[in-house]
Design an enzyme around this catalytic site. Sequence first.
Site: not given
Ligand code: SAM
Length: 218
Positions: A66
């Site tokens: 993000s």
């Molecule tokens: N906060 C993170 C960072 O600082 O890098 C960025 C997060 S990214 C926008 C969203 C993350 O949510 C991804 O790594 C994705 O794989 C994860 N994600 C999506 N659906 C998910 C789920 N049901 N359970 C766990 N993680 C999930």
Amino acid sequence: MDMPVSDPAAFSKARLIMTLRSAGVTDTAVVSVMEQIPREMFVPEFFLDQAYDDVTLPIGHHQTLSQPGIVGVMTEALRLTDRHKVLEVGTGSGYQTAVLARLARRVYTVERHGPLMEEAEARLEELRVRNVTTQIGDGTLGWPEQAPFDRIIVTAAAADIPPVLAGQLREGGVMLVPVAGDHENQAIIRVTRTAEGFETEEIRTVKFVPLIPEEGAA
Ligand code: SAM
């Protein structure tokens, strides 16, 4: 701002502070923690020159790190203290996790992609962040064994406020979740658990990758 142009590190940090300021982040604890955490550690080598730009960056598996402005806005909106037990859904690169860990007592973080979690764990270890517990799995289920939580942060967009996660908030607890309005944009919603139920307020609009339940893993 007094900034030696010959010092790239100082220039990057100054740019980060300006980004946070224009995103409206005023909490000095949040700004200070984000200033201290080397964001370049969380960025793929190819994008290193953009580590301090206010942009989302790819981290593999169709996922993103993000943009720092949003990390700052969401962290500030959580109103963290060092007494808080936090659940993070969507570890991604681990950058938001590191920010949370520096401000809260303990962070439980769930990521559905094993390889992303392994990389995030290695970065947190290198930074000597020791108050984080990780789990690979479907974060939409929360972490029932560790509930209730003082704070929950969801870093991928949900179709609606996830009731299972809201149910794992302690009374007085706060959850931040981007909720999809249309395909392009979502609103970051702050959910507060009260004695009577739940209060919600919109923090701002944003664009996140979608939250994928485990059934959608294929
Ligand atoms: N906060 C993170 C960072 O600082 O890098 C960025 C997060 S990214 C926008 C969203 C993350 O949510 C991804 O790594 C994705 O794989 C994860 N994600 C999506 N659906 C998910 C789920 N049901 N359970 C766990 N993680 C999930």
